[in-house]
Motif scaffolding. Structure first.
Motif, PDB file in Angstrom:
ATOM      1  N   LEU A 276       0.842  -1.186   0.000  1.00 42.68           N
ATOM      2  CA  LEU A 276       0.000   0.000   0.000  1.00 42.68           C
ATOM      3  C   LEU A 276       0.879   1.238   0.000  1.00 42.68           C
ATOM      4  O   LEU A 276       1.735   1.387   0.875  1.00 42.68           O
ATOM      5  N   PHE A 277       0.668   2.118  -0.977  1.00 45.10           N
ATOM      6  CA  PHE A 277       1.349   3.414  -0.984  1.00 45.10           C
ATOM      7  C   PHE A 277       0.370   4.477  -0.495  1.00 45.10           C
ATOM      8  O   PHE A 277      -0.628   4.769  -1.150  1.00 45.10           O
ATOM      9  N   ALA A 278       0.666   5.009   0.681  1.00 44.21           N
ATOM     10  CA  ALA A 278      -0.139   6.087   1.270  1.00 44.21           C
ATOM     11  C   ALA A 278       0.765   7.309   1.367  1.00 44.21           C
ATOM     12  O   ALA A 278       1.209   7.709   2.445  1.00 44.21           O
ATOM     13  N   THR A 279       1.059   7.887   0.209  1.00 37.83           N
ATOM     14  CA  THR A 279       2.128   8.886   0.108  1.00 37.83           C
ATOM     15  C   THR A 279       1.640  10.234  -0.407  1.00 37.83           C
ATOM     16  O   THR A 279       2.425  11.004  -0.947  1.00 37.83           O
ATOM     17  N   GLY A 280       0.366  10.526  -0.239  1.00 37.55           N
ATOM     18  CA  GLY A 280      -0.119  11.846  -0.614  1.00 37.55           C
ATOM     19  C   GLY A 280      -1.259  11.807  -1.609  1.00 37.55           C
ATOM     20  O   GLY A 280      -1.610  10.750  -2.158  1.00 37.55           O
ATOM     21  N   ARG A 281      -1.844  12.993  -1.843  1.00 39.93           N
ATOM     22  CA  ARG A 281      -2.983  13.116  -2.743  1.00 39.93           C
ATOM     23  C   ARG A 281      -2.827  14.367  -3.591  1.00 39.93           C
ATOM     24  O   ARG A 281      -2.079  15.288  -3.230  1.00 39.93           O
ATOM     25  N   ARG A 282      -3.515  14.385  -4.724  1.00 40.48           N
ATOM     26  CA  ARG A 282      -3.499  15.551  -5.598  1.00 40.48           C
ATOM     27  C   ARG A 282      -4.927  15.870  -6.022  1.00 40.48           C
ATOM     28  O   ARG A 282      -5.801  14.990  -6.003  1.00 40.48           O
ATOM     29  N   PRO A 283      -5.190  17.124  -6.400  1.00 45.27           N
ATOM     30  CA  PRO A 283      -6.572  17.499  -6.715  1.00 45.27           C
ATOM     31  C   PRO A 283      -7.045  16.899  -8.030  1.00 45.27           C
ATOM     32  O   PRO A 283      -6.275  16.747  -8.977  1.00 45.27           O
ATOM     33  N   ARG A 284      -8.322  16.587  -8.081  1.00 46.79           N
ATOM     34  CA  ARG A 284      -8.937  16.111  -9.324  1.00 46.79           C
ATOM     35  C   ARG A 284      -9.358  17.324 -10.165  1.00 46.79           C
ATOM     36  O   ARG A 284     -10.537  17.612 -10.326  1.00 46.79           O
ATOM     37  N   THR A 285      -8.382  18.022 -10.678  1.00 43.70           N
ATOM     38  CA  THR A 285      -8.662  19.216 -11.470  1.00 43.70           C
ATOM     39  C   THR A 285      -7.969  19.191 -12.827  1.00 43.70           C
ATOM     40  O   THR A 285      -7.995  20.175 -13.548  1.00 43.70           O
ATOM     41  N   GLU A 286      -7.376  18.054 -13.183  1.00 46.13           N
ATOM     42  CA  GLU A 286      -6.576  18.014 -14.406  1.00 46.13           C
ATOM     43  C   GLU A 286      -7.433  17.971 -15.673  1.00 46.13           C
ATOM     44  O   GLU A 286      -6.957  18.337 -16.754  1.00 46.13           O
ATOM     45  N   ASP A 287      -8.685  17.545 -15.565  1.00 48.20           N
ATOM     46  CA  ASP A 287      -9.494  17.392 -16.776  1.00 48.20           C
ATOM     47  C   ASP A 287     -10.916  17.887 -16.533  1.00 48.20           C
ATOM     48  O   ASP A 287     -11.890  17.213 -16.826  1.00 48.20           O
ATOM     49  N   ILE A 288     -11.012  19.110 -15.990  1.00 50.74           N
ATOM     50  CA  ILE A 288     -12.348  19.683 -15.749  1.00 50.74           C
ATOM     51  C   ILE A 288     -12.497  21.044 -16.446  1.00 50.74           C
ATOM     52  O   ILE A 288     -13.362  21.836 -16.089  1.00 50.74           O
ATOM     53  N   GLY A 289     -11.633  21.310 -17.430  1.00 51.94           N
ATOM     54  CA  GLY A 289     -11.800  22.506 -18.243  1.00 51.94           C
ATOM     55  C   GLY A 289     -11.323  23.795 -17.611  1.00 51.94           C
ATOM     56  O   GLY A 289     -11.744  24.889 -18.035  1.00 51.94           O
ATOM     57  N   LEU A 290     -10.448  23.731 -16.641  1.00 51.85           N
ATOM     58  CA  LEU A 290      -9.975  24.962 -16.004  1.00 51.85           C
ATOM     59  C   LEU A 290      -9.305  25.905 -16.999  1.00 51.85           C
ATOM     60  O   LEU A 290      -9.384  27.134 -16.848  1.00 51.85           O
ATOM     61  N   GLU A 291      -8.655  25.329 -18.017  1.00 53.61           N
ATOM     62  CA  GLU A 291      -7.974  26.178 -18.995  1.00 53.61           C
ATOM     63  C   GLU A 291      -8.940  27.082 -19.751  1.00 53.61           C
ATOM     64  O   GLU A 291      -8.550  28.135 -20.272  1.00 53.61           O
ATOM     65  N   THR A 292     -10.218  26.701 -19.819  1.00 55.70           N
ATOM     66  CA  THR A 292     -11.190  27.518 -20.555  1.00 55.70           C
ATOM     67  C   THR A 292     -11.594  28.776 -19.783  1.00 55.70           C
ATOM     68  O   THR A 292     -12.266  29.651 -20.347  1.00 55.70           O
ATOM     69  N   VAL A 293     -11.195  28.850 -18.500  1.00 52.78           N
ATOM     70  CA  VAL A 293     -11.492  30.050 -17.717  1.00 52.78           C
ATOM     71  C   VAL A 293     -10.214  30.664 -17.154  1.00 52.78           C
ATOM     72  O   VAL A 293     -10.234  31.392 -16.159  1.00 52.78           O
ATOM     73  N   GLY A 294      -9.087  30.346 -17.801  1.00 51.90           N
ATOM     74  CA  GLY A 294      -7.826  30.980 -17.449  1.00 51.90           C
ATOM     75  C   GLY A 294      -7.128  30.422 -16.232  1.00 51.90           C
ATOM     76  O   GLY A 294      -6.264  31.096 -15.653  1.00 51.90           O
ATOM     77  N   LEU A 295      -7.454  29.182 -15.840  1.00 50.10           N
ATOM     78  CA  LEU A 295      -6.813  28.567 -14.688  1.00 50.10           C
ATOM     79  C   LEU A 295      -5.979  27.370 -15.120  1.00 50.10           C
ATOM     80  O   LEU A 295      -6.204  26.783 -16.179  1.00 50.10           O
ATOM     81  N   GLU A 296      -5.018  26.999 -14.288  1.00 48.62           N
ATOM     82  CA  GLU A 296      -4.081  25.933 -14.619  1.00 48.62           C
ATOM     83  C   GLU A 296      -4.669  24.566 -14.293  1.00 48.62           C
ATOM     84  O   GLU A 296      -5.009  24.280 -13.140  1.00 48.62           O
ATOM     85  N   PRO A 297      -4.816  23.675 -15.284  1.00 52.67           N
ATOM     86  CA  PRO A 297      -5.330  22.328 -15.005  1.00 52.67           C
ATOM     87  C   PRO A 297      -4.397  21.560 -14.069  1.00 52.67           C
ATOM     88  O   PRO A 297      -3.172  21.692 -14.131  1.00 52.67           O
ATOM     89  N   GLY A 298      -4.992  20.764 -13.200  1.00 52.03           N
ATOM     90  CA  GLY A 298      -4.214  19.888 -12.329  1.00 52.03           C
ATOM     91  C   GLY A 298      -3.766  20.497 -11.029  1.00 52.03           C
ATOM     92  O   GLY A 298      -3.180  19.810 -10.195  1.00 52.03           O
ATOM     93  N   GLY A 299      -4.017  21.790 -10.832  1.00 55.04           N
ATOM     94  CA  GLY A 299      -3.532  22.440  -9.628  1.00 55.04           C
ATOM     95  C   GLY A 299      -4.607  22.635  -8.577  1.00 55.04           C
ATOM     96  O   GLY A 299      -5.803  22.416  -8.812  1.00 55.04           O
ATOM     97  N   TRP A 300      -4.165  23.045  -7.388  1.00 57.23           N
ATOM     98  CA  TRP A 300      -5.082  23.431  -6.339  1.00 57.23           C
ATOM     99  C   TRP A 300      -5.700  24.784  -6.689  1.00 57.23           C
ATOM    100  O   TRP A 300      -5.067  25.615  -7.340  1.00 57.23           O
ATOM    101  N   LEU A 301      -6.907  25.014  -6.247  1.00 59.05           N
ATOM    102  CA  LEU A 301      -7.612  26.251  -6.563  1.00 59.05           C
ATOM    103  C   LEU A 301      -7.611  27.176  -5.343  1.00 59.05           C
ATOM    104  O   LEU A 301      -8.048  26.779  -4.257  1.00 59.05           O
ATOM    105  N   THR A 302      -7.112  28.381  -5.529  1.00 62.45           N
ATOM    106  CA  THR A 302      -7.017  29.351  -4.438  1.00 62.45           C
ATOM    107  C   THR A 302      -8.346  30.084  -4.280  1.00 62.45           C
ATOM    108  O   THR A 302      -8.920  30.570  -5.258  1.00 62.45           O
ATOM    109  N   VAL A 303      -8.820  30.176  -3.039  1.00 62.97           N
ATOM    110  CA  VAL A 303     -10.130  30.768  -2.778  1.00 62.97           C
ATOM    111  C   VAL A 303     -10.039  31.803  -1.660  1.00 62.97           C
ATOM    112  O   VAL A 303      -9.083  31.820  -0.876  1.00 62.97           O
ATOM    113  N   ASP A 304     -11.075  32.650  -1.579  1.00 62.17           N
ATOM    114  CA  ASP A 304     -11.196  33.540  -0.432  1.00 62.17           C
ATOM    115  C   ASP A 304     -11.987  32.814   0.657  1.00 62.17           C
ATOM    116  O   ASP A 304     -12.313  31.630   0.519  1.00 62.17           O
ATOM    117  N   ASP A 305     -12.310  33.514   1.743  1.00 62.12           N
ATOM    118  CA  ASP A 305     -12.963  32.847   2.864  1.00 62.12           C
ATOM    119  C   ASP A 305     -14.439  32.531   2.623  1.00 62.12           C
ATOM    120  O   ASP A 305     -15.083  31.890   3.461  1.00 62.12           O
TER     121      ASP A 305
END
Length: 489
Positions: A276-305
């Motif tokens: 079992l490799f329990a060595t971290g997680r990454r966001p499921r944002t690589e294939d949800i069209g972020l590039e169509t709104v000027g955001l980087e696919p595959g990354g974490w999304l920065t938000v306000d409060d």
């Protein structure tokens, strides 16, 4: 089924809010905005209920509860002599299957329908501002337009390191670890975080011989050091081989069903039936069209409060995808805040004064994050560790109490072992954080959470009298230690 007919044609629909991802976070966003009178659709490509319901929180706790209950029984006079047999693995796994609904989501689908939230099965991608395109499992295509907001609640997935031989070795991630139909004879666990130690605890109790490999110097590195030490000692006492300061160099599987060899840097190796490799997680944002709104696919999304994505007045990122606090309960908390903010902005024509966010502002996901690690002993924490408090610039002091000194602990279990730490802001004399280790301490956590979140002065905590004889008397011992000037043991 989607609300639209599945005839292979593109169909367009308009809603007030569209939610990408129907795990606990997405469900809570949808519930909140729908309760506010906003028409709502959710898009999901897997099971409604998400990772927590089927491959994380629920199945893991179903596996862990028998292990913890047996351990507690072994420390109770009159009962311990009857609690030394093996767990019935078949019954435990069958119960786990019942808890996750045998990986069917009919009940969750019915709930969405009962609150009038429209479900679209398939893969959803952003297609410019306020538009989501859903590719259905039967080739149908739906275009959803949101009048007010799109909420991204797609969560995270397990990360596998790039190691020679690993892809062909068919390693477990957290999904396989919580859903396996059989108990491996030998399990190698790589990683000393929450998933690693919980799964090591569960499968060891079910009969696996566990080897735990940790790159760093200890377990649970984000918590107070003594927490990981207690868990490591307990695993070792039960027969696990716990190795810290080791790194994996390669993984080799002998044939399709053969054993797996984990090669360590320096040439040593460990054999197991599964790894079992329990060595971290990454966001499921690589294939949800972020590039169509000027955001980087595959990354974490920065938000306000209010959980709104920076630079986008209509886009929200809620739960794990914003990297604020990667836990289900914290994501659900964010969902309640985001739902309230979306509804308020919709009612106000899109505006919500930052200074007046009030109930529409998330703070607990950075100031009072709660977590329970369901190992034996249990670990529970809220707020800052001593190191984190000092790094944040607080003039802080920690006081520690041995849980064995609490009268309720001796009644809870003979030979009770544990420790609790309170971190105090010396300038304000309020509690910044609490960490508890010991059987049953997860049930003490909410009192600590109220103290941290409410910024309750130490002087007032003296008047919150714990019942005798319970584990909660740990609070009295902490206050006495603080008054007497005691520090960490």
């Amino acid at each position: 089924m989607t609300p639209a007919e599945r005839d292979g044609h593109t169909r367009e629909h308009e809603y007030d809010v569209v939610v990408l991802g129907a795990g606990p976070v997405g469900e809570n966003v949808a519930d909140r905005v729908r309760a506010a009178g906003l028409s709502t659709a959710v898009v999901e490509g897997e099971l409604i209920g998400g990772e927590c319901s089927y491959w994380a929180c629920m199945p893991s706790k179903a596996l862990l509860r028998p292990a913890i209950a047996r351990s507690e029984a072994r420390r109770v006079p009159g009962l311990r002599g009857h609690a030394y047999g093996p767990l019935d693995a078949r019954e435990v796994l069958a119960h786990r299957d019942d808890v996750v609904g045998h990986w069917k989501d009919d009940g969750q689908v019915d709930w969405l329908a009962s609150v009038d939230v429209h479900l679209y099965r398939g893969h959803g991608r952003l297609h410019g501002a306020r538009r989501v395109v859903v590719e259905g499992p039967e080739g149908d295509r739906q275009v959803l337009t949101a009048r007010h907001a799109v909420a991204v609640c797609t969560g995270t997935r397990a990360v596998l390191p790039e190691l020679p031989g690993l892809p062909g070795a068919r390693p477990w991630t957290s999904r396989e670890a919580t859903s396996s139909a059989t108990v491996p004879g030998r399990l190698v666990v790589v990683g000393g975080g929450v998933v690693g130690v919980e799964m090591a605890t569960a499968w060891q109790a079910l009969g696996a011989r566990v080897t735990l490999l940790v790159r760093g110097g200890g377990l649970l590195p984000r918590m107070e050091p003594f927490a990981g030490e207690h868990v490591a000692d307990a695993l070792a006492e039960r027969g696990a081989d716990v190795r810290t300061g080791v790194a994996v160099a390669a993984v080799v599987r002998d044939g399709h069903e053969g054993p797996v060899t984990v090669v360590l840097e320096g040439g040593d190796h460990v054999e197991g039936d599964e790894v079992l490799f329990a060595t971290g997680r990454r966001p499921r944002t690589e294939d949800i069209g972020l590039e169509t709104v000027g955001l980087e696919p595959g990354g974490w999304l920065t938000v306000d409060d209010s959980l709104r994505v920076t630079g986008h007045d209509w886009l929200y990122a809620v739960g794990d995808v914003n990297h604020r606090a990667l836990m289900t309960h914290q994501g659900k908390y964010q969902a309640r805040i985001a739902g309230a903010a979306i509804a308020a902005r919709a009612a106000g024509g899109g505006s919500l004064d930052t200074a007046a966010w009030g109930p529409h502002s998330a703070t607990a996901d950075h100031a009072a994050v709660t977590q329970v690690v369901f190992t034996d002993p249990e670990v529970a924490s809220v707020g800052l560790t001593l190191a984190a408090a000092e790094a944040a610039g607080h003039r802080a002091r920690a006081v520690d109490v041995d849980m064995a000194s609490v009268a309720g602990a001796g009644l809870y279990a003979q030979g009770y072992r544990g420790r609790v730490r309170m971190v105090v802001d010396l300038d304000r004399e309020t509690v910044l954080g609490v960490t508890l280790v010991g059987q049953g301490t997860g049930e003490l956590l909410h009192s600590a959470t109220v103290a941290v979140t409410g910024e309750v002065p130490i002087a007032r905590l003296w008047h919150a009298v714990p019942a005798y004889p319970t584990l909660s008397e740990a609070w009295l011992r902490l206050l006495e230690a603080y008054r007497d000037g005691a520090g960490p043991a």
